[in-house]
Design a protein around this motif. Structure first.
Motif, PDB file in Angstrom:
ATOM      1  N   ARG A  69     -38.421 -27.677 -15.553  1.00  0.00           N
ATOM      2  CA  ARG A  69     -39.157 -27.996 -16.765  1.00  0.00           C
ATOM      3  C   ARG A  69     -39.674 -29.423 -16.643  1.00  0.00           C
ATOM      4  O   ARG A  69     -39.174 -30.197 -15.814  1.00  0.00           O
ATOM      5  N   PRO A  70     -40.661 -29.818 -17.424  1.00  0.00           N
ATOM      6  CA  PRO A  70     -41.208 -31.176 -17.324  1.00  0.00           C
ATOM      7  C   PRO A  70     -40.120 -32.248 -17.419  1.00  0.00           C
ATOM      8  O   PRO A  70     -39.324 -32.250 -18.359  1.00  0.00           O
ATOM      9  N   GLY A  71     -40.068 -33.123 -16.437  1.00  0.00           N
ATOM     10  CA  GLY A  71     -39.105 -34.222 -16.432  1.00  0.00           C
ATOM     11  C   GLY A  71     -37.734 -33.875 -15.906  1.00  0.00           C
ATOM     12  O   GLY A  71     -36.873 -34.761 -15.771  1.00  0.00           O
ATOM     13  N   GLU A  72     -37.484 -32.614 -15.582  1.00  0.00           N
ATOM     14  CA  GLU A  72     -36.132 -32.209 -15.200  1.00  0.00           C
ATOM     15  C   GLU A  72     -35.727 -32.764 -13.829  1.00  0.00           C
ATOM     16  O   GLU A  72     -34.571 -33.150 -13.632  1.00  0.00           O
ATOM     17  N   ILE A  73     -36.666 -32.784 -12.891  1.00  0.00           N
ATOM     18  CA  ILE A  73     -36.325 -33.316 -11.574  1.00  0.00           C
ATOM     19  C   ILE A  73     -36.033 -34.814 -11.665  1.00  0.00           C
ATOM     20  O   ILE A  73     -35.061 -35.315 -11.067  1.00  0.00           O
ATOM     21  N   ASP A  74     -36.820 -35.547 -12.430  1.00  0.00           N
ATOM     22  CA  ASP A  74     -36.562 -36.987 -12.611  1.00  0.00           C
ATOM     23  C   ASP A  74     -35.179 -37.210 -13.210  1.00  0.00           C
ATOM     24  O   ASP A  74     -34.463 -38.137 -12.815  1.00  0.00           O
ATOM     25  N   ALA A  75     -34.796 -36.379 -14.148  1.00  0.00           N
ATOM     26  CA  ALA A  75     -33.495 -36.545 -14.811  1.00  0.00           C
ATOM     27  C   ALA A  75     -32.335 -36.308 -13.860  1.00  0.00           C
ATOM     28  O   ALA A  75     -31.235 -36.840 -14.064  1.00  0.00           O
ATOM     29  N   ALA A  76     -32.570 -35.533 -12.795  1.00  0.00           N
ATOM     30  CA  ALA A  76     -31.485 -35.209 -11.851  1.00  0.00           C
ATOM     31  C   ALA A  76     -31.394 -36.201 -10.705  1.00  0.00           C
ATOM     32  O   ALA A  76     -30.477 -36.101  -9.877  1.00  0.00           O
ATOM     33  N   ARG A  77     -32.314 -37.152 -10.612  1.00  0.00           N
ATOM     34  CA  ARG A  77     -32.373 -38.017  -9.425  1.00  0.00           C
ATOM     35  C   ARG A  77     -31.129 -38.882  -9.243  1.00  0.00           C
ATOM     36  O   ARG A  77     -30.672 -39.095  -8.125  1.00  0.00           O
ATOM     37  N   SER A  78     -30.549 -39.368 -10.313  1.00  0.00           N
ATOM     38  CA  SER A  78     -29.429 -40.303 -10.172  1.00  0.00           C
ATOM     39  C   SER A  78     -28.186 -39.631  -9.602  1.00  0.00           C
ATOM     40  O   SER A  78     -27.384 -40.268  -8.914  1.00  0.00           O
ATOM     41  N   ASP A  79     -28.014 -38.350  -9.857  1.00  0.00           N
ATOM     42  CA  ASP A  79     -26.826 -37.639  -9.371  1.00  0.00           C
ATOM     43  C   ASP A  79     -27.126 -36.135  -9.308  1.00  0.00           C
ATOM     44  O   ASP A  79     -26.704 -35.377 -10.194  1.00  0.00           O
ATOM     45  N   PRO A  80     -27.837 -35.700  -8.272  1.00  0.00           N
ATOM     46  CA  PRO A  80     -28.227 -34.275  -8.208  1.00  0.00           C
ATOM     47  C   PRO A  80     -27.042 -33.319  -8.263  1.00  0.00           C
ATOM     48  O   PRO A  80     -27.063 -32.339  -9.028  1.00  0.00           O
ATOM     49  N   GLN A  81     -26.014 -33.580  -7.451  1.00  0.00           N
ATOM     50  CA  GLN A  81     -24.861 -32.675  -7.459  1.00  0.00           C
ATOM     51  C   GLN A  81     -24.129 -32.731  -8.794  1.00  0.00           C
ATOM     52  O   GLN A  81     -23.714 -31.702  -9.336  1.00  0.00           O
ATOM     53  N   GLY A  82     -23.989 -33.931  -9.321  1.00  0.00           N
ATOM     54  CA  GLY A  82     -23.310 -34.079 -10.607  1.00  0.00           C
ATOM     55  C   GLY A  82     -24.039 -33.379 -11.737  1.00  0.00           C
ATOM     56  O   GLY A  82     -23.410 -32.868 -12.680  1.00  0.00           O
ATOM     57  N   SER A  83     -25.376 -33.355 -11.644  1.00  0.00           N
ATOM     58  CA  SER A  83     -26.145 -32.682 -12.698  1.00  0.00           C
ATOM     59  C   SER A  83     -25.853 -31.189 -12.730  1.00  0.00           C
ATOM     60  O   SER A  83     -26.000 -30.541 -13.779  1.00  0.00           O
TER      61      SER A  83
END
Length: 454
Positions: A15-29
């Motif tokens: 969804r819009p912005g979802e990849i940016d939101a996961a950048r800091s901790d992809p596995q943790g997300s």
């Protein structure tokens, strides 16, 4: 790249912005989405299986009355409520599916939803019988979603004793040949469907080395697992019919089970859930679903080890999947099913299907009719099934229709970055940017190999 993989491979599309939101901790997300309380439930009418069972029985009774009147040559017409009831049932079933699709299109916890969809397909019930059709939504709400991060044993028992499964695989009418009910139920006898599918599909798998005699003995152990009738206190709910249970001890796959009424069947389910062959069979399916049609053996082995170390704790198996380096190979190996493709397109634009008729026809046209997998094996998940020339043409036609409806108010270049992140290749970015119209750019994006695969 890991943020893009976290959202598009483990989830249902960005969804819009979802990849940016996961950048800091992809596995943790992803691991943050794993919760003991289970998967989210679609916002629908929340009917229970028992309520749907009553709806269907009332409708069937009314229809029988209508036929009897017609056969008698009477001039009476069917009660006007008969058609209303049929339409209301149809609406309820369609709303079940629409609510699930909307959850998939909107949820920020898309891994949790994908995990639930995997188990709903593993324990398939289908629309082949009217009474089962009406209970598929309640089946997912009551048996699947609350247990997807529980123990596999609990999920197996919940699915195997749910009225939807008991009617779909004819277990509800299975009668032991030497039981007290034998000979009094109009030709009905032992039915092996549920026992066979539990062994072949739900637990140890067809290569586990069991024999036909094991299937028959397991079916005998399960006799009595049934659904309450209209005139009983537990109408439409799981009941154990002691008079239909085949008496005696059973030997199944080399293990002896003493006569114990309902506990005999439960004991077999418990042992099957703990069997290492079940861990191998199911973990292989998980790896194929999330990573590749031919997943690395090392990945399956990691999942199996966590399964066996934790007694089939599905939350731990989910964590093992997220922690496995093989699952983060950037090669997009999985071709999206029609359901995944359409949902990810709605997620791309931050929208949801507005009505059942906006999603059902395209899924049916692509061979994935709502709530109608072709067999107890469930929907296929391999590219060979879904990437046919005819299927790709229909995807393109639908993509062009979506483009005509939504693309003129989007920025296709920004949409491509939002949808794929680091998975956006220069070739696709160039094609989108050079398209003559926004509609053409939108269709090119969703038909690109990067979007079609995850």
């Amino acid at each position: 790249m890991m943020a893009a993989l976290a959202v598009t491979r483990f989830g249902l599309g960005a969804r819009p912005g979802e990849i940016d939101a996961a950048r800091s901790d992809p596995q943790g997300s992803i691991t943050a989405q794993i919760q003991r309380s289970g998967a989210d439930k679609p916002v629908d009418d929340a009917d229970t299986a028992a309520q749907r069972f009553t709806w269907i029985r009332d409708y069937q009774d009314a229809r029988s009355t209508e036929r009897a009147l017609n056969n008698a040559g009477g001039s009476e017409r069917a009660p006007s409520t008969l058609m209303d009831t049929r339409l209301q049932l149809r609406d309820k079933i369609q709303n079940d599916f629409l609510a699930r699709a909307r959850l998939g299109a909107n949820t920020p916890a898309a891994f949790r939803e994908r995990w639930a969809l995997f188990w709903a397909n593993h324990f398939t019930v289908s629309s082949t019988k009217q009474i089962t059709f009406a209970m598929i939504g309640p089946f997912e709400r009551e048996a699947i979603r609350p247990n997807v991060f529980n123990s596999f044993e609990n999920l197996l028992v919940a699915s195997s004793t749910h009225p939807a499964m008991l009617t779909y695989l004819d277990q509800a009418s299975s009668i032991g040949p030497n039981s007290r009910a034998a000979g009094r139920r109009g030709g009905k006898g032992l039915n092996e469907n549920l026992a066979r599918e539990i062994l072949e599909l739900h637990t140890v798998g067809v290569d586990a080395g069991y024999r036909q005699a094991d299937v028959t003995e397991f079916a005998r152990a399960l006799t009595g697992f049934s659904v309450g009738r209209d005139n009983e206190d537990r109408a439409g709910q799981f009941v154990f019919r002691d008079n239909a249970h085949e008496p005696g001890a059973r030997t199944i796959m080399g293990r002896r089970y003493a006569e114990a009424d309902i506990k005999q069947g439960w004991a077999v389910l418990k042992d099957l859930a703990a069997d290492p062959r079940t861990a191998h069979h199911v973990c292989s399916k998980i790896a194929r679903h999330f990573v590749s049609d031919t997943p690395p053996q090392t990945l399956t082995a990691r999942l199996e080890k966590r399964w066996m170390d934790t007694g089939g704790d599905l939350a731990e198996v989910a964590k093992a999947l997220v922690e496995s380096p093989e699952a983060w190979d950037p090669t997009p190996a999985k071709f999206k099913t029609p359901y995944e493709f359409t949902l990810s397109t709605w997620r791309l634009i931050g929208a949801q299907p507005s009505a059942y008729d906006r999603i059902a026809p395209i899924l049916t046209g692509l061979g994935q009719k709502p709530f109608s997998p072709p067999s107890p094996k469930g929907w296929a998940e391999d590219a060979q099934t879904w990437a046919s020339p005819d299927g790709l043409i229909k995807r393109m036609q639908w993509a062009q229709g979506m483009a005509a409806a939504v693309a003129d108010r989007t920025d296709p270049n920004a949409l491509a970055v939002s949808a794929l992140g680091e998975r956006l290749t220069p070739a696709v970015a160039k094609a989108v940017s050079r398209a003559e119209t926004r509609r053409e750019a939108f269709a090119l994006l969703v038909m690109s190999p990067e979007f079609q695969r995850r």
